[in-house]
Design a protein around this motif. Structure first.
Motif, mmCIF file in Angstrom:
data_model
loop_
_atom_site.group_PDB
_atom_site.id
_atom_site.type_symbol
_atom_site.label_atom_id
_atom_site.label_comp_id
_atom_site.label_asym_id
_atom_site.label_seq_id
_atom_site.Cartn_x
_atom_site.Cartn_y
_atom_site.Cartn_z
ATOM 1 N N THR A 97 0.850 -1.271 0.061
ATOM 2 C CA THR A 97 0.137 -0.048 -0.110
ATOM 3 C C THR A 97 1.012 1.209 0.301
ATOM 4 O O THR A 97 0.528 2.629 -0.158
ATOM 5 N N VAL A 98 2.049 1.046 0.194
ATOM 6 C CA VAL A 98 3.137 2.257 0.317
ATOM 7 C C VAL A 98 4.323 1.944 -0.543
ATOM 8 O O VAL A 98 4.781 1.011 -0.308
ATOM 9 N N TYR B 183 1.493 6.748 -1.543
ATOM 10 C CA TYR B 183 0.640 6.014 -0.778
ATOM 11 C C TYR B 183 -0.332 5.651 -1.965
ATOM 12 O O TYR B 183 -1.183 6.482 -2.434
ATOM 13 N N HIS B 184 -0.544 4.194 -2.168
ATOM 14 C CA HIS B 184 -1.076 3.547 -3.359
ATOM 15 C C HIS B 184 -2.837 3.788 -3.172
ATOM 16 O O HIS B 184 -3.429 3.604 -2.118
ATOM 17 N N SER B 185 -3.280 4.012 -4.402
ATOM 18 C CA SER B 185 -4.830 3.880 -4.509
ATOM 19 C C SER B 185 -5.144 2.482 -4.634
ATOM 20 O O SER B 185 -4.213 1.778 -5.009
ATOM 21 N N HIS C 24 -8.224 -3.892 1.120
ATOM 22 C CA HIS C 24 -8.360 -2.492 1.145
ATOM 23 C C HIS C 24 -8.390 -1.857 2.617
ATOM 24 O O HIS C 24 -9.364 -2.250 3.312
ATOM 25 N N TRP D 154 -3.555 3.688 5.464
ATOM 26 C CA TRP D 154 -2.017 3.668 4.671
ATOM 27 C C TRP D 154 -1.104 3.382 5.598
ATOM 28 O O TRP D 154 -0.152 2.589 5.058
ATOM 29 N N GLN D 155 -0.708 3.958 6.639
ATOM 30 C CA GLN D 155 0.399 3.892 7.566
ATOM 31 C C GLN D 155 -0.280 3.401 8.876
ATOM 32 O O GLN D 155 -1.182 4.154 9.567
ATOM 33 N N ARG E 152 -6.725 6.105 5.173
ATOM 34 C CA ARG E 152 -6.906 5.840 3.881
ATOM 35 C C ARG E 152 -8.586 5.743 3.754
ATOM 36 O O ARG E 152 -9.367 5.087 4.040
ATOM 37 N N SER F 18 -4.529 8.751 -4.606
ATOM 38 C CA SER F 18 -3.291 8.408 -4.124
ATOM 39 C C SER F 18 -2.885 9.610 -3.498
ATOM 40 O O SER F 18 -3.309 10.848 -3.827
ATOM 41 N N ARG F 19 -1.774 9.303 -2.680
ATOM 42 C CA ARG F 19 -1.273 10.270 -1.676
ATOM 43 C C ARG F 19 0.296 10.477 -1.990
ATOM 44 O O ARG F 19 0.813 9.343 -1.729
#
Length: 415
Positions: A106-107, A197-199, A226, A230-231, A320, A328-329
């Protein structure tokens, strides 16, 4: 946590005020000295035990242009095929501390060790031509597009190091002594990370390009994994962490059938950064909001320890959004840490009981028992009194911290 929950708008420390405070005040007028004393008081209110442990620095010259060029590269690097990405990272002196072949990650962080430039002139640091080739249609074009990656990484990283060193000097002046700044200068370097940071759709693109699985299986797996975060929740274990205001990008909603790395920058859908902290005084989660183009500075555990509790480490995670599968970020982070040989000494964090109602009991003296965590967040955090022993070096402390968070028996090892 709901996206509509409470937000915390960070205190904005003007860059010009940071420059003044980290320089000599001998020639400052009485009126300006009074103003600067108010600014110093506000800094400690935000970084100290009664505050959130973080603030924003605004008005850094020219930084927004470099941020705008560098941050989109994070997503493009994350979605490159492994061979091309490996070659590009090697060419620019970058690496990664996660397995980039894991298509369910995811990252995607891209890291470099940055050497301090004590003669840095921030007002000119990004005036160089960092223009990039537009388009992403072939391997040759991708190489051109990333041609200034390493230089931009260093330029923005050095600017953020300068912010952290200046803030350490200001905090030392307020607290007394030179412990914070000196501990950073002794290390001579900091770690920089460009982070994507993945979508959910990013993971579909990665899975669609993987030749070893069926497309149907890949899509179902990604949507099922999902995560809400994200973290995960954690403390940074350095002195200061400096972060850019994040950039958000929307990918075309094509159900993962396209392998295009194109994405369009967009404002934060919620108006905040998706960085969330556990408010240490109210013991509840709040989401951080900052002004556009600012830098976030947050206190790490070594800053907490070296300041003898005058600064407070920030317990944080990155949220997230579930409803935006194509969002995404992107961000750039610099971790300012003591030298690996720096000796850390235990002190009693519980002296001020009014500031000890957070999830983690922080340091406890040898005869004291660990407090029980008050929620599920606390159960994910290895107590500091279990990770730090009196006289440990920073290297030993960082190894023990990583082990207890993410080792085979760590609290977050399966997350």
């Amino acid at each position: 946590m709901e996206e509509e929950g409470e937000t915390l708008e960070l205190y904005n420390l003007q860059y010009s005020d940071l420059i003044t405070l980290s320089s000599s005040l001998h020639h400052t007028s009485d009126e300006n000295i009074e103003y600067m004393e108010t600014v110093m008081s506000t800094i400690m209110k935000n970084l100290g035990p009664s505050g959130p442990g973080l603030l924003a620095v605004t008005g850094v010259p020219n930084a927004s242009d470099l941020r705008r060029t560098l941050l989109p590269m994070a997503r493009k690097l994350a979605l490159l095929n492994n061979d091309d990405r490996k070659r590009l990272l090697k060419d620019h002196g970058l690496g990664s501390d996660v397995p980039l072949k894991n298509i369910d990650r995811t990252v995607s962080p891209f890291a470099m060790q940055l050497k301090y430039n004590v003669n840095l002139d921030v007002s000119n640091f990004c005036n160089e031509n960092h223009s990039e080739t537009q388009g992403f249609n072939s391997d040759m074009e991708s190489a051109c597009e990333f041609k200034n990656l390493g230089n931009m990484f260093k330029d923005l990283g050095n600017c953020m190091i300068d912010l952290g060193l200046r803030l350490a000097r200001v905090c030392d002046n307020i607290i007394g002594g030179h412990e914070l700044e000196q501990s950073l200068l002794e290390s001579c370097s900091a770690k920089g990370r460009l982070i994507h940071y993945h979508s959910v759709l990013d993971n579909l693109i990665l899975q669609a390009s993987n030749k070893t699985r069926s497309k149907t299986k890949k899509i179902e797996g990604t949507r099922g994994n999902h995560s809400e975060l994200w973290q995960q929740w954690h403390y940074d274990y350095g002195v200061f962490t400096v972060l850019t205001d994040p950039m958000f990008m929307l990918a075309p909603e094509d159900n993962g059938s396209s392998q295009s790395c194109d994405g369009k920058e967009c404002p934060s859908p919620s108006g905040h950064t998706y960085l969330q902290i556990l408010d240490p005084n109210k013991n509840r989660v709040v989401t951080v909001k900052v002004s556009s183009g600012s830098f976030i500075v947050q206190v790490g555990e070594s800053g907490d320890i070296l300041s003898k509790g005058k600064l407070r480490a920030t317990l944080h995670s990155v949220y997230r959004p579930k409803s935006l599968e194509n969002l995404s970020r992107e961000t750039f982070v610099v971790f300012l840490q003591p030298a690996w040989s720096k000796i850390l000494y235990v002190y009693d964090f519980a002296v001020d009981s009014s500031s000890s109602n957070c999830e983690d009991s922080r340091i406890c003296d040898e005869g004291n028992q660990r407090q029980k965590p008050s929620s599920d967040i606390g159960k994910l955090i290895p107590p500091l009194c279990d990770r730090l022993k009196n006289g440990m070096t920073f290297a030993e402390f960082s190894r023990e911290t990583t082990k207890q968070y993410y080792g085979s028996s760590g609290l977050q090892s399966k997350r």
